[in-house]
Design a protein around this motif. Structure first.
Motif, PDB file in Angstrom:
ATOM      1  N   ASN A  10       0.807  -1.221   0.000  1.00  0.00           N
ATOM      2  CA  ASN A  10       0.000   0.000   0.000  1.00  0.00           C
ATOM      3  C   ASN A  10       0.838   1.268   0.000  1.00  0.00           C
ATOM      4  OD1 ASN A  10      -2.427  -1.490   0.063  1.00  0.00           O
ATOM      5  ND2 ASN A  10      -2.200  -1.756   2.260  1.00  0.00           N
ATOM      6  N   LEU A  11       1.960   1.244  -0.663  1.00  0.00           N
ATOM      7  CA  LEU A  11       2.814   2.422  -0.769  1.00  0.00           C
ATOM      8  C   LEU A  11       2.745   2.949  -2.192  1.00  0.00           C
ATOM      9  CD1 LEU A  11       5.995   1.123   1.090  1.00  0.00           C
ATOM     10  CD2 LEU A  11       4.199   2.571   2.012  1.00  0.00           C
ATOM     11  N   THR A  12       2.920   4.261  -2.332  1.00  0.00           N
ATOM     12  CA  THR A  12       2.981   4.820  -3.674  1.00  0.00           C
ATOM     13  C   THR A  12       4.296   4.402  -4.320  1.00  0.00           C
ATOM     14  OG1 THR A  12       3.944   6.853  -2.824  1.00  0.00           O
ATOM     15  CG2 THR A  12       1.549   6.822  -3.092  1.00  0.00           C
ATOM     16  N   GLY A  13       4.368   4.546  -5.625  1.00  0.00           N
ATOM     17  CA  GLY A  13       5.561   4.142  -6.370  1.00  0.00           C
ATOM     18  C   GLY A  13       6.836   4.782  -5.860  1.00  0.00           C
ATOM     19  N   ILE A  14       6.773   6.079  -5.583  1.00  0.00           N
ATOM     20  CA  ILE A  14       7.967   6.791  -5.116  1.00  0.00           C
ATOM     21  C   ILE A  14       8.439   6.240  -3.781  1.00  0.00           C
ATOM     22  CG2 ILE A  14       8.763   9.023  -4.221  1.00  0.00           C
ATOM     23  CD1 ILE A  14       7.115  10.371  -6.363  1.00  0.00           C
ATOM     24  N   VAL A  15       7.529   6.092  -2.845  1.00  0.00           N
ATOM     25  CA  VAL A  15       7.901   5.604  -1.506  1.00  0.00           C
ATOM     26  C   VAL A  15       8.397   4.171  -1.594  1.00  0.00           C
ATOM     27  CG1 VAL A  15       7.053   5.118   0.818  1.00  0.00           C
ATOM     28  CG2 VAL A  15       6.349   7.200  -0.362  1.00  0.00           C
ATOM     29  N   HIS A  16       7.732   3.358  -2.402  1.00  0.00           N
ATOM     30  CA  HIS A  16       8.165   1.968  -2.578  1.00  0.00           C
ATOM     31  C   HIS A  16       9.607   1.919  -3.098  1.00  0.00           C
ATOM     32  CE1 HIS A  16       7.793  -2.316  -3.355  1.00  0.00           C
ATOM     33  NE2 HIS A  16       8.259  -2.102  -4.566  1.00  0.00           N
ATOM     34  N   LYS A  17       9.912   2.768  -4.080  1.00  0.00           N
ATOM     35  CA  LYS A  17      11.267   2.801  -4.641  1.00  0.00           C
ATOM     36  C   LYS A  17      12.286   3.263  -3.607  1.00  0.00           C
ATOM     37  CE  LYS A  17       9.679   3.743  -9.325  1.00  0.00           C
ATOM     38  NZ  LYS A  17       9.562   4.791 -10.353  1.00  0.00           N
ATOM     39  N   ALA A  18      11.934   4.273  -2.826  1.00  0.00           N
ATOM     40  CA  ALA A  18      12.855   4.782  -1.801  1.00  0.00           C
ATOM     41  C   ALA A  18      13.112   3.722  -0.740  1.00  0.00           C
ATOM     42  CB  ALA A  18      12.295   6.054  -1.171  1.00  0.00           C
ATOM     43  N   VAL A  19      12.067   3.041  -0.291  1.00  0.00           N
ATOM     44  CA  VAL A  19      12.207   1.996   0.730  1.00  0.00           C
ATOM     45  C   VAL A  19      13.011   0.827   0.162  1.00  0.00           C
ATOM     46  CG1 VAL A  19      10.918   0.274   2.070  1.00  0.00           C
ATOM     47  CG2 VAL A  19      10.153   2.658   2.030  1.00  0.00           C
ATOM     48  N   LEU A  20      12.668   0.394  -1.039  1.00  0.00           N
ATOM     49  CA  LEU A  20      13.382  -0.714  -1.670  1.00  0.00           C
ATOM     50  C   LEU A  20      14.855  -0.376  -1.861  1.00  0.00           C
ATOM     51  CD1 LEU A  20      13.192  -3.520  -2.939  1.00  0.00           C
ATOM     52  CD2 LEU A  20      12.609  -2.413  -5.103  1.00  0.00           C
ATOM     53  N   THR A  21      15.140   0.864  -2.227  1.00  0.00           N
ATOM     54  CA  THR A  21      16.527   1.299  -2.415  1.00  0.00           C
ATOM     55  C   THR A  21      17.312   1.178  -1.122  1.00  0.00           C
ATOM     56  OG1 THR A  21      15.864   2.789  -4.187  1.00  0.00           O
ATOM     57  CG2 THR A  21      17.981   3.202  -3.163  1.00  0.00           C
ATOM     58  N   ARG A  22      16.722   1.616  -0.018  1.00  0.00           N
ATOM     59  CA  ARG A  22      17.410   1.500   1.280  1.00  0.00           C
ATOM     60  C   ARG A  22      17.642   0.039   1.654  1.00  0.00           C
ATOM     61  NH1 ARG A  22      18.198   6.087   4.780  1.00  0.00           N
ATOM     62  NH2 ARG A  22      18.776   7.650   3.251  1.00  0.00           N
ATOM     63  N   GLN A  23      16.672  -0.810   1.352  1.00  0.00           N
ATOM     64  CA  GLN A  23      16.840  -2.237   1.630  1.00  0.00           C
ATOM     65  C   GLN A  23      17.962  -2.826   0.776  1.00  0.00           C
ATOM     66  OE1 GLN A  23      12.826  -3.507   0.865  1.00  0.00           O
ATOM     67  NE2 GLN A  23      12.181  -3.167   2.983  1.00  0.00           N
ATOM     68  N   LEU A  24      18.018  -2.435  -0.491  1.00  0.00           N
ATOM     69  CA  LEU A  24      19.084  -2.920  -1.373  1.00  0.00           C
ATOM     70  C   LEU A  24      20.452  -2.407  -0.933  1.00  0.00           C
ATOM     71  CD1 LEU A  24      17.348  -2.606  -4.860  1.00  0.00           C
ATOM     72  CD2 LEU A  24      17.957  -4.713  -3.652  1.00  0.00           C
ATOM     73  N   LEU A  25      20.493  -1.178  -0.447  1.00  0.00           N
ATOM     74  CA  LEU A  25      21.746  -0.630   0.084  1.00  0.00           C
ATOM     75  C   LEU A  25      22.256  -1.471   1.242  1.00  0.00           C
ATOM     76  CD1 LEU A  25      21.336   3.245   0.078  1.00  0.00           C
ATOM     77  CD2 LEU A  25      23.285   1.966  -0.782  1.00  0.00           C
ATOM     78  N   ALA A  26      21.352  -1.827   2.133  1.00  0.00           N
ATOM     79  CA  ALA A  26      21.734  -2.652   3.287  1.00  0.00           C
ATOM     80  C   ALA A  26      22.228  -4.020   2.833  1.00  0.00           C
ATOM     81  CB  ALA A  26      20.560  -2.791   4.251  1.00  0.00           C
ATOM     82  N   ARG A  27      21.551  -4.615   1.870  1.00  0.00           N
ATOM     83  CA  ARG A  27      21.968  -5.931   1.362  1.00  0.00           C
ATOM     84  C   ARG A  27      23.321  -5.852   0.663  1.00  0.00           C
ATOM     85  NH1 ARG A  27      16.246  -7.785  -1.037  1.00  0.00           N
ATOM     86  NH2 ARG A  27      15.293  -8.430   0.912  1.00  0.00           N
ATOM     87  N   THR A  28      23.531  -4.786  -0.097  1.00  0.00           N
ATOM     88  CA  THR A  28      24.802  -4.603  -0.780  1.00  0.00           C
ATOM     89  C   THR A  28      25.936  -4.476   0.228  1.00  0.00           C
ATOM     90  OG1 THR A  28      23.672  -3.497  -2.608  1.00  0.00           O
ATOM     91  CG2 THR A  28      26.037  -3.187  -2.466  1.00  0.00           C
ATOM     92  N   ALA A  29      25.705  -3.717   1.283  1.00  0.00           N
ATOM     93  CA  ALA A  29      26.723  -3.559   2.329  1.00  0.00           C
ATOM     94  C   ALA A  29      27.011  -4.898   3.006  1.00  0.00           C
ATOM     95  CB  ALA A  29      26.270  -2.531   3.357  1.00  0.00           C
TER      96      ALA A  29
END
Length: 162
Positions: free
Chosen positions: A11-30
């Motif tokens: 239930n998130l808008t596209g922008i928020v979903h992308k921002a949240v997903l990006t932070r999750q991917l950053l954590a996984r990359t680290a």
């Protein structure tokens, strides 16, 4: 942007979903980079891997920040625009003139706004003070609106049964 308001994910808008997903991917990359450091430090391509991972992290951080700043601008605009449903003005409860039922006026967009603020905060974004203040006020009204909806549902149900 047209797709910015589209619902995706939880239930998130596209922008928020992308921002949240990006932070999750950053954590996984680290995590992956850290896990492979000891394993790959003696291998020939280790330095290239490290450089590529750092490039990816920089790209993700920049992209996530862009998405977050776009969300901030959209929210600031929506807070000023009565048609976008983020206003905390008007009556919280009214009587529907057609069927004399009680109706709670708390927009779904406000509920979505609260969810977005919570999600963005949870992944480490700093919500601007003016938006955080509006979210606090909206949250107080939300709690009251939920209680009022329960009461009005009971009232409306009793009214139709009697």
């Amino acid at each position: 942007t047209g797709s910015a308001g589209a619902q995706v994910g939880k239930n998130l808008t596209g922008i928020v979903h992308k921002a949240v997903l990006t932070r999750q991917l950053l954590a996984r990359t680290a995590e992956m980079t850290q896990a492979t450091e000891a394993l790959m430090k003696d291998l020939q391509g280790a330095e290239r891997f490290r450089a590529k991972a750092e490039d990816l992290r920089a790209y993700l951080a920049d992209y996530g920040d862009q998405q977050f700043h776009e969300w901030v601008e959209e929210v600031k605009t929506a807070l000023l625009d009565e048609d976008q449903g983020l206003q905390l003005t008007g009556k919280l409860m009214v009587i529907n003139q057609e069927d004399s039922s009680l109706v709670v006026n708390f927009s779904d967009r406000l509920v979505q706004f609260l969810r977005e603020v919570r999600q963005l905060s949870a992944v480490g974004y700093t919500i601007p003070a003016d938006i955080a203040k509006e979210a606090e006020v909206a949250n107080v009204f939300y709690v009251q609106a939920v209680a009022l909806r329960q009461v009005t549902n009971t009232f409306n149900k009793l009214d139709t049964e009697v």
